[in-house]
Design a protein around this motif. Structure first.
Motif, mmCIF file in Angstrom:
data_model
loop_
_atom_site.group_PDB
_atom_site.id
_atom_site.type_symbol
_atom_site.label_atom_id
_atom_site.label_comp_id
_atom_site.label_asym_id
_atom_site.label_seq_id
_atom_site.Cartn_x
_atom_site.Cartn_y
_atom_site.Cartn_z
ATOM 1 N N UNK A 150 0.832 -1.206 0.000
ATOM 2 C CA UNK A 150 0.000 0.000 0.000
ATOM 3 C C UNK A 150 0.866 1.254 0.000
ATOM 4 N N UNK A 151 1.945 1.229 0.799
ATOM 5 C CA UNK A 151 2.848 2.388 0.847
ATOM 6 C C UNK A 151 3.515 2.611 -0.504
ATOM 7 N N UNK A 152 3.976 1.518 -1.127
ATOM 8 C CA UNK A 152 4.615 1.653 -2.440
ATOM 9 C C UNK A 152 3.649 2.214 -3.475
ATOM 10 N N UNK A 153 2.440 1.663 -3.524
ATOM 11 C CA UNK A 153 1.458 2.142 -4.493
ATOM 12 C C UNK A 153 1.086 3.592 -4.261
ATOM 13 N N UNK A 154 0.907 3.964 -2.995
ATOM 14 C CA UNK A 154 0.555 5.358 -2.681
ATOM 15 C C UNK A 154 1.678 6.309 -3.062
ATOM 16 N N UNK A 155 2.923 5.877 -2.815
ATOM 17 C CA UNK A 155 4.073 6.726 -3.163
ATOM 18 C C UNK A 155 4.167 6.917 -4.663
ATOM 19 N N UNK A 156 3.929 5.856 -5.432
ATOM 20 C CA UNK A 156 3.956 5.962 -6.899
ATOM 21 C C UNK A 156 2.849 6.885 -7.392
ATOM 22 N N UNK A 157 1.645 6.738 -6.810
ATOM 23 C CA UNK A 157 0.531 7.609 -7.202
ATOM 24 C C UNK A 157 0.823 9.072 -6.865
ATOM 25 N N UNK A 158 1.488 9.296 -5.748
ATOM 26 C CA UNK A 158 1.867 10.668 -5.397
ATOM 27 C C UNK A 158 2.804 11.242 -6.445
ATOM 28 N N UNK A 159 3.744 10.409 -6.928
ATOM 29 C CA UNK A 159 4.633 10.869 -7.984
ATOM 30 C C UNK A 159 3.889 11.197 -9.268
ATOM 31 N N UNK A 160 2.907 10.342 -9.639
ATOM 32 C CA UNK A 160 2.119 10.608 -10.848
ATOM 33 C C UNK A 160 1.316 11.900 -10.699
ATOM 34 N N UNK A 161 0.784 12.131 -9.495
ATOM 35 C CA UNK A 161 0.005 13.352 -9.263
ATOM 36 C C UNK A 161 0.872 14.596 -9.416
ATOM 37 N N UNK A 162 2.054 14.564 -8.828
ATOM 38 C CA UNK A 162 2.971 15.707 -8.945
ATOM 39 C C UNK A 162 3.365 15.929 -10.404
ATOM 40 N N UNK A 163 3.590 14.824 -11.140
ATOM 41 C CA UNK A 163 3.936 14.943 -12.549
ATOM 42 C C UNK A 163 2.795 15.572 -13.341
ATOM 43 N N UNK A 164 1.559 15.181 -13.008
ATOM 44 C CA UNK A 164 0.404 15.745 -13.699
ATOM 45 C C UNK A 164 0.284 17.238 -13.437
ATOM 46 N N UNK A 165 0.485 17.648 -12.199
ATOM 47 C CA UNK A 165 0.443 19.081 -11.872
ATOM 48 C C UNK A 165 1.545 19.834 -12.597
ATOM 49 N N UNK A 166 2.733 19.218 -12.695
ATOM 50 C CA UNK A 166 3.835 19.873 -13.378
ATOM 51 C C UNK A 166 3.523 20.043 -14.860
ATOM 52 N N UNK A 167 2.950 19.002 -15.484
ATOM 53 C CA UNK A 167 2.608 19.106 -16.905
ATOM 54 C C UNK A 167 1.548 20.174 -17.141
ATOM 55 N N UNK A 168 0.588 20.265 -16.219
ATOM 56 C CA UNK A 168 -0.441 21.299 -16.349
ATOM 57 C C UNK A 168 0.173 22.686 -16.276
ATOM 58 N N UNK A 169 1.077 22.869 -15.339
ATOM 59 C CA UNK A 169 1.742 24.170 -15.195
ATOM 60 C C UNK A 169 2.569 24.499 -16.438
ATOM 61 N N UNK A 170 3.299 23.511 -16.947
ATOM 62 C CA UNK A 170 4.109 23.738 -18.147
ATOM 63 C C UNK A 170 3.239 24.048 -19.350
#
Length: 388
Positions: A150-170
């Motif tokens: 669960x921790x691994x999956x949540x950490x990966x999802x957190x990374x995807x979320x941050x990446x999505x926010x970064x792409x939106x900003x760019x």
């Protein structure tokens, strides 16, 4: 930002420091477990082999931004090999710190496909680790250990979320940059329209004033030319201003080399003797090159009108070559005084030619001025467009 750009992020000094720190912890656990005050169990198995394997687990953290998938694959492969060779996989800081750092990185800094691959590799390595963990033997043990998944999956999802926010900003930044570039393009277009139209009108008005005293009936022609030029300039300016108001391209076609005769006629009516010569076989060109070529000639003819005045002469040479379009405008009359690198008009010419990897040179001659421009016919602009 493109996938290629994301995959080439520079290695962070913070990541290097993190890799060095957790590597030191891992090597302490391997070689001096008595000093491991953080409470990890001693690492079973061969010390030299474990030392190498744990270096492969921790060192890739230094590349988690610049090469997230490769770093994750190397580290997870070492985790699986260590578990198999020791038959009693370790737990604690040895795996938590590098594992979380890498699974977050592969979610955040890799593209979607590589991100999923990294998650799959991590899941496989975790399954191998759990299979050889001496503390996981019963169903209850498996349930208690599932929190790590669960921790691994949540950490990966957190990374995807941050990446999505970064792409939106760019994307928002790219859109704002495109709007600014469009406004700069329109400003240059308006400069071309206004400068050409007003120059022609001013010269025609001067001619009409002279004729009113000597031959009033002959003043009709320059006055009609003033009216025609003013109407055409207003129509074109209205189309360009409409882009600013509506954010859309006008329906009317942009000027091209096919409109050269009409522009030359207006210059002749203003008193400038203009001759157009064409060398080579004319063919369909990319719209951006057509517009740029037209505006370059328009600016050069406008300068000739300004500085040579009535009675001046200009020769427009259009050369259609196999791999480039060459434009030469030579005017005779009083020297313009414009030197290389000065003036809005010359800047606009340079912007247009540089957009397609071309060149422009403008210089005074003994009896006038010459503008030489080359537009390579490569199709696509060579840099981000600021002019069409």
């Amino acid at each position: 930002m493109s996938t290629t750009a994301r995959s080439r992020r520079p290695r962070s000094a913070g990541d290097v420091a993190l890799a060095v720190g957790i590597s030191a912890l891992a090597q302490t656990d391997v070689w001096a477990p008595d000093l491991a005050v953080w409470g990890d169990d001693p690492v079973p198995g061969s010390q030299p082999l474990n030392s190498v394997l744990f270096l492969l687990v921790t060192a890739p953290v230094a590349w988690r931004r610049s090469a997230p998938l490769a770093a994750t694959c190397v580290a997870m492969a070492a985790v699986a090999v260590q578990a198999v060779t020791s038959q009693d996989a370790p737990i604690g800081l040895l795996l938590v710190a590098p594992g979380l750092a890498l699974v977050y990185a592969v979610g955040c800094y890799a593209d979607r496909v590589r991100g999923w691959i990294g998650l799959g590799v991590t899941a496989c390595a975790t399954a191998v680790h759990d299979a050889f963990d001496a503390q996981i033997r019963t169903a209850q043990d498996v349930g208690e250990a599932s929190y790590w998944w669960l921790v691994l999956g949540s950490t990966w999802l957190a990374g995807r979320y941050v990446a999505s926010r970064r792409r939106t900003r760019e994307a928002q930044e790219a859109e704002a940059e495109a709007v600014a570039a469009e406004r700069l393009r329109i400003a240059n277009e308006l400069h071309d329209v206004v400068a050409h139209g007003v120059s022609a009108i001013a010269l025609q008005a001067g001619a009409a004033l002279e004729l009113l005293d000597r031959s009033p009936e002959r003043a009709r022609a320059p006055l009609e030319a003033i009216e025609r030029t003013a109407r055409e300039s207003l129509v074109e300016m209205g189309a360009l201003v409409g882009i600013l108001r509506q954010g859309e391209e006008p329906a009317a076609a942009q000027p091209s080399l096919r409109q050269l005769p009409a522009m030359v006629d207006r210059a002749r009516a203003a008193g400038l003797a203009v001759e157009v010569r064409t060398v080579g076989e004319a063919r369909t060109l990319p719209p951006g090159i057509e517009l740029s070529a037209y505006r370059i000639v328009q600016e050069a003819v406008t300068n000739a009108l300004k500085h040579a005045g009535r009675g001046g002469r200009a020769v427009v040479l259009v050369e259609h070559r196999s791999d480039e379009l060459r434009l030469t405008v030579t005017s005779t009359g009083e020297p313009s005084g414009v030197t290389e690198g000065r003036g809005h008009g010359l800047v606009g010419m340079r912007e247009r030619t540089a957009l397609y990897g071309g060149t422009v040179h403008a210089r005074p001659t003994s009896d006038g001025f010459v503008v030489e421009a080359t537009l390579p016919l490569r199709g696509e602009p060579t840099r981000r467009a600021v002019l069409p």
